[in-house]
Design an enzyme around this catalytic site. Structure first.
Site, PDB file in Angstrom:
ATOM      1  N   HIS A  11     -10.767  -6.419  -2.018  1.00 29.35           N
ATOM      2  CA  HIS A  11     -11.808  -5.933  -1.349  1.00 29.35           C
ATOM      3  C   HIS A  11     -12.795  -5.100  -2.042  1.00 29.35           C
ATOM      4  CE1 HIS A  11      -9.120  -7.234   2.415  1.00 29.35           C
ATOM      5  NE2 HIS A  11      -8.439  -5.775   1.665  1.00 29.35           N
ATOM      6  N   ASN A  59       2.360  -5.196  -2.788  1.00 30.27           N
ATOM      7  CA  ASN A  59       0.750  -5.511  -2.768  1.00 30.27           C
ATOM      8  C   ASN A  59       0.053  -4.190  -2.717  1.00 30.27           C
ATOM      9  OD1 ASN A  59      -1.291  -7.576  -2.460  1.00 30.27           O
ATOM     10  ND2 ASN A  59      -1.151  -6.860  -0.570  1.00 30.27           N
ATOM     11  N   ASP A 117     -11.947  -9.849  -0.477  1.00 25.94           N
ATOM     12  CA  ASP A 117     -13.731 -10.659  -0.215  1.00 25.94           C
ATOM     13  C   ASP A 117     -14.681  -9.391  -0.483  1.00 25.94           C
ATOM     14  OD1 ASP A 117     -12.773  -7.766   1.006  1.00 25.94           O
ATOM     15  OD2 ASP A 117     -12.059  -8.736   3.420  1.00 25.94           O
ATOM     16  N   GLU A 176       0.494  -1.249   0.327  1.00 21.12           N
ATOM     17  CA  GLU A 176       0.132  -0.134  -0.031  1.00 21.12           C
ATOM     18  C   GLU A 176       0.990   1.822   0.024  1.00 21.12           C
ATOM     19  OE1 GLU A 176      -2.407  -0.345   3.238  1.00 21.12           O
ATOM     20  OE2 GLU A 176      -3.816  -1.551   2.574  1.00 21.12           O
ATOM     21  N   GLU A 224      -6.205 -11.093  -0.295  1.00 18.15           N
ATOM     22  CA  GLU A 224      -6.847 -10.437   0.376  1.00 18.15           C
ATOM     23  C   GLU A 224      -8.515 -10.147  -0.155  1.00 18.15           C
ATOM     24  OE1 GLU A 224      -5.591  -7.130   2.342  1.00 18.15           O
ATOM     25  OE2 GLU A 224      -3.678  -7.365   2.412  1.00 18.15           O
TER      26      GLU A 224
HETATM   27  C1  XIL Z   1      -6.538  -6.174   8.387  1.00 18.25           C
HETATM   28  C2  XIL Z   1      -6.969  -7.302   9.320  1.00 18.25           C
HETATM   29  O1  XIL Z   1      -7.493  -8.658   8.994  1.00 18.25           O
HETATM   30  C3  XIL Z   1      -7.358  -7.265  10.460  1.00 18.25           C
HETATM   31  O2  XIL Z   1      -7.674  -7.968  11.679  1.00 18.25           O
HETATM   32  C4  XIL Z   1      -6.451  -6.080  11.002  1.00 18.25           C
HETATM   33  O3  XIL Z   1      -7.104  -5.054  12.434  1.00 18.25           O
HETATM   34  C5  XIL Z   1      -5.966  -4.514  10.117  1.00 18.25           C
HETATM   35  O4  XIL Z   1      -5.566  -5.490   9.209  1.00 18.25           O
HETATM   36  N1  XIL Z   1      -4.778  -4.849   3.849  1.00 18.25           N
HETATM   37  C6  XIL Z   1      -4.181  -5.568   4.289  1.00 18.25           C
HETATM   38  C7  XIL Z   1      -4.563  -6.524   5.586  1.00 18.25           C
HETATM   39  O5  XIL Z   1      -3.172  -5.589   3.520  1.00 18.25           O
HETATM   40  O6  XIL Z   1      -3.105  -6.403   6.347  1.00 18.25           O
HETATM   41  C8  XIL Z   1      -5.183  -6.265   6.220  1.00 18.25           C
HETATM   42  O7  XIL Z   1      -5.707  -7.149   7.221  1.00 18.25           O
HETATM   43  C9  XIL Z   1      -6.705  -5.339   5.080  1.00 18.25           C
HETATM   44  C10 XIL Z   1      -5.960  -4.442   4.548  1.00 18.25           C
END
Ligand code: XIL
Length: 302
Positions: free
Chosen positions: A206, A170, A237, A127, A235
């Protein structure tokens, strides 16, 4: 195939999930994880605040639990993440530039060294770009004190620390073709042209109603692959429920399968019950570990 992992393996891919060490003792959690997935990403356990809470003092208890569990089940492990502005202990932000550079490289060496040879892919930098149309870097201690070169330096240090691991950049909101993803694309192209070691780009995935699966997701994955890097959905969802959610999951799987260098998909959790999106239902198993329509759609698409 009748599980996500075996179906993905049949396509030459992996199907993974984020794993939280503190849920491994829950029988249904572990059973679902072990049955369905062949890759694991520690959800928080490898982050800087978890692994080096004070300078030079490394703690690996929780990360070890996830890695040991995953490997005992024959799963690959994705390392997440080494250099990120978030979940960063405050001592890092207090350092001057020279000390920060030493600390960044020391952190990469400390964490990657611990797991050397056991990590399939590492999210080396997470990020680092801003949202919106600027294509600019995000403010962080690394960016603000070390400048644009911090990403290149992190990747070079990471390559030396574990030469067998695939090194990934990422990010989120980079799934479609847009100003942010184009800024990442330009960086990766530059890295490849100059021999900076980068092997893959992770697309977090996401999604929700305000940020749905983009129609040019496949095309965006392909343009990165054409630079000579693997791409991974890291990641995933998708907020929602029922058929609409299932259709979106199928779209993501189909986009990955259409790109030869899309090597695998990770969903950001096993069950809706423990999703980081509290109150949401973005995953493939509901709170009772029952398979949702989205699960069936993924299995069908694989
Ligand atoms: C999130 C976790 O799922 C949570 O449990 C934590 O509180 C915050 O981080 N981008 C990412 C992940 O790269 O590491 C993040 O994970 C979600 C967004």
């Amino acid at each position: 195939a009748d599980t996500l992992g075996s179906a993905a393996a049949g396509q030459g891919r992996y199907f993974g999930t984020a794993v939280a060490a503190n849920h491994l003792g829950e029988a249904d959690y572990a059973a679902t994880l072990n049955r369905e997935f062949n890759s694991a990403t520690p959800e928080n356990e490898m982050k800087w605040d978890a692994t080096e809470p004070s300078r030079g003092t490394f703690t690996f208890t929780a990360a070890d639990q996830v890695v040991d569990h995953a490997r005992s089940q024959g799963m690959d492990v994705r390392g997440h993440t080494l250099v990120w502005h978030s979940q960063l202990p405050s001592w890092v932000g207090g350092l001057g530039a020279a000390e920060l550079r030493t600390a960044m490289n020391g952190h990469i060496n400390g964490v990657m060294g611990r797991y050397k040879g056991r990590i399939h892919s590492w999210d080396v930098v997470n990020e680092a770009f801003q949202d919106g149309g600027s294509g600019a870097r995000r403010s962080s201690p690394f960016q603000d004190k070390l400048g644009d070169g911090f990403i290149e330096e992190a990747f070079r240090t990471a390559r030396a620390a574990d030469p067998a691991a695939k090194l990934c950049y990422n990010d989120y909101n980079t799934d479609g073709v847009n100003a942010k993803s184009t800024a990442v694309y330009t960086m990766v192209k530059d890295f490849k042209s100059r021999g900076v070691p980068i092997d893959c780009v992770g697309f977090q995935g996401h999604f929700n109603s305000a940020s749905p699966v983009p129609s040019d997701f496949r095309a965006n994955l392909q343009r990165f692959a054409d630079l000579g890097v693997d791409v991974q959905i890291t990641e995933l969802d998708i907020e929602g429920s029922g058929t609409a959610q299932a259709d979106s999951y199928a779209d993501v799987v189909e986009a990955c399968l259409a790109v030869d260098r899309c090597t695998g998909i990770t969903v950001w959790g096993v069950t809706d019950k423990y999703s980081w999106r509290s109150g949401g239902t973005p995953l493939l198993f509901d709170g009772d570990y029952d398979e949702k329509p989205a699960y069936d759609a993924v299995l069908t698409a694989l």
